[in-house]
Design an enzyme around this catalytic site. Structure first.
Site, PDB file in Angstrom:
ATOM      1  N   CYS A  29      -4.041   0.568  -2.580  1.00  0.00           N
ATOM      2  CA  CYS A  29      -3.839  -0.677  -1.846  1.00  0.00           C
ATOM      3  C   CYS A  29      -2.719  -1.513  -2.477  1.00  0.00           C
ATOM      4  O   CYS A  29      -2.401  -1.371  -3.662  1.00  0.00           O
ATOM      5  CB  CYS A  29      -5.115  -1.510  -1.851  1.00  0.00           C
ATOM      6  SG  CYS A  29      -6.552  -0.680  -1.174  1.00  0.00           S
TER       7      CYS A  29
ATOM      8  N   GLU B  89      -2.812  -4.639  -3.286  1.00  0.00           N
ATOM      9  CA  GLU B  89      -3.309  -5.524  -4.345  1.00  0.00           C
ATOM     10  C   GLU B  89      -3.303  -4.804  -5.691  1.00  0.00           C
ATOM     11  O   GLU B  89      -2.889  -5.355  -6.714  1.00  0.00           O
ATOM     12  CB  GLU B  89      -4.736  -5.981  -4.035  1.00  0.00           C
ATOM     13  CG  GLU B  89      -4.887  -6.771  -2.742  1.00  0.00           C
ATOM     14  CD  GLU B  89      -5.217  -5.896  -1.541  1.00  0.00           C
ATOM     15  OE1 GLU B  89      -4.632  -4.789  -1.402  1.00  0.00           O
ATOM     16  OE2 GLU B  89      -6.059  -6.307  -0.732  1.00  0.00           O
TER      17      GLU B  89
ATOM     18  N   ASN C 263       0.842  -1.191   0.000  1.00  0.00           N
ATOM     19  CA  ASN C 263       0.000   0.000   0.000  1.00  0.00           C
ATOM     20  C   ASN C 263       0.883   1.249   0.000  1.00  0.00           C
ATOM     21  O   ASN C 263       1.953   1.269   0.600  1.00  0.00           O
ATOM     22  CB  ASN C 263      -1.018  -0.002   1.151  1.00  0.00           C
ATOM     23  CG  ASN C 263      -0.436  -0.326   2.517  1.00  0.00           C
ATOM     24  OD1 ASN C 263       0.595  -0.979   2.626  1.00  0.00           O
ATOM     25  ND2 ASN C 263      -1.101   0.127   3.552  1.00  0.00           N
ATOM     26  N   VAL C 264       0.414   2.254  -0.715  1.00  0.00           N
ATOM     27  CA  VAL C 264       1.134   3.521  -0.850  1.00  0.00           C
ATOM     28  C   VAL C 264       0.140   4.633  -0.548  1.00  0.00           C
ATOM     29  O   VAL C 264      -0.735   4.930  -1.367  1.00  0.00           O
ATOM     30  CB  VAL C 264       1.722   3.692  -2.270  1.00  0.00           C
ATOM     31  CG1 VAL C 264       2.524   4.996  -2.356  1.00  0.00           C
ATOM     32  CG2 VAL C 264       2.595   2.505  -2.666  1.00  0.00           C
ATOM     33  N   GLU C 265       0.261   5.215   0.654  1.00  0.00           N
ATOM     34  CA  GLU C 265      -0.705   6.234   1.073  1.00  0.00           C
ATOM     35  C   GLU C 265      -0.251   7.620   0.646  1.00  0.00           C
ATOM     36  O   GLU C 265       0.859   7.816   0.139  1.00  0.00           O
ATOM     37  CB  GLU C 265      -0.906   6.133   2.590  1.00  0.00           C
ATOM     38  CG  GLU C 265      -1.531   4.798   2.967  1.00  0.00           C
ATOM     39  CD  GLU C 265      -1.789   4.641   4.450  1.00  0.00           C
ATOM     40  OE1 GLU C 265      -1.281   5.446   5.261  1.00  0.00           O
ATOM     41  OE2 GLU C 265      -2.524   3.692   4.800  1.00  0.00           O
TER      42      GLU C 265
HETATM   43 ZN   LIG Z   1      -8.000  -2.454  -1.695  1.00  0.00          ZN
END
Ligand SMILES: [Zn+2]
Length: 163
Positions: A83, A85, A72-74
Site C-alpha cells: 500500500c 501508506e 501503492n505498488v502491486e
Molecule cells: Zn494498507
C-alpha cells in the site's frame, strides 16, 4: 519524492519516545495540511496498480518537517503488493526517520474518504499511537483521526517489553 516542509517547525519533541501517548505536537496549520494534501495527490500519479486500477497516494510528515511520499505498488503475485501508506513509511524509516507527525492519503474515490487498511494501521502503530491521519477525497475534503482512534486497543512495541 522527499521534500522538507520549511514553513513551520513542528514541536514533536525529539526527546519523546516514538511510542509516547501524550501528544506534544501543535495542530497543523491550513497551509501545512494543504501541502500534505497536494503531495499525496501527486504521489498517487506514480501508483503501479495494473490489477486493482485503484491508485493511492500518501504523504508522510515527519516530526522534523520532512515529507515522504508513497504510492501503492502491486505485483502479479498479488499478496506481494504494498500500500501507499507503507511505501511512504518504509521510505522514511530507511532514511532514518521514525518520528511521525501526520499522514495524508488520497485516492480517486469520489464517494468515500480513503482509509488505511488494517495492515497499514498496524505498521503505523509501530511508531506511535499519537499521530494524525488525514483521509481525503479528490474534492479536497478530508476527515482526520489519530492512529489511536483508527486502531484502538492496539498491540505495539511496548507490549513486548512486558515480558
Ligand atoms: Zn494498507
Amino acid at each position: 519524492m522527499s521534500v522538507t516542509m520549511a514553513q513551520v517547525q513542528y514541536d514533536c519533541l525529539q526527546e519523546n519516545h516514538p511510542n509516547d501517548t501524550n501528544s506534544s505536537a501543535s495542530p497543523m496549520g491550513p497551509e501545512q495540511i494543504e501541502l500534505l494534501m497536494h503531495i499525496c495527490k501527486e504521489a498517487k500519479k506514480s501508483a503501479y496498480c495494473p490489477y486493482s486500477h485503484f491508485p493511492v497516494g500518501a504523504a508522510l510528515l515527519t516530526c522534523d518537517g520532512k515529507i515522504f511520499s508513497g504510492c501503492n505498488v502491486e505485483n502479479a503475485c498479488y499478496p506481494l503488493g504494498i500500500c501507499a501508506e507503507r511505501t511512504a513509511i518504509q521510505k522514511a524509516v530507511s532514511e532514518g526517520y521514525v518520528n511521525f507527525r501526520a499522514m495524508a492519503i488520497a485516492s480517486n474515490s469520489e464517494e468515500d474518504f480513503i482509509v488505511p487498511c488494517g495492515a497499514c494501521r498496524q505498521v503505523m502503530r509501530e511508531f506511535s499511537r499519537d499521530w494524525d491521519i488525514y483521509m481525503t477525497k479528490p474534492d479536497g475534503t478530508y476527515i482526520v483521526k489519530t492512529l489511536q482512534e483508527l486502531l484502538p486497543l492496539s498491540f505495539g512495541p511496548e507490549d513486548l517489553k512486558k515480558f
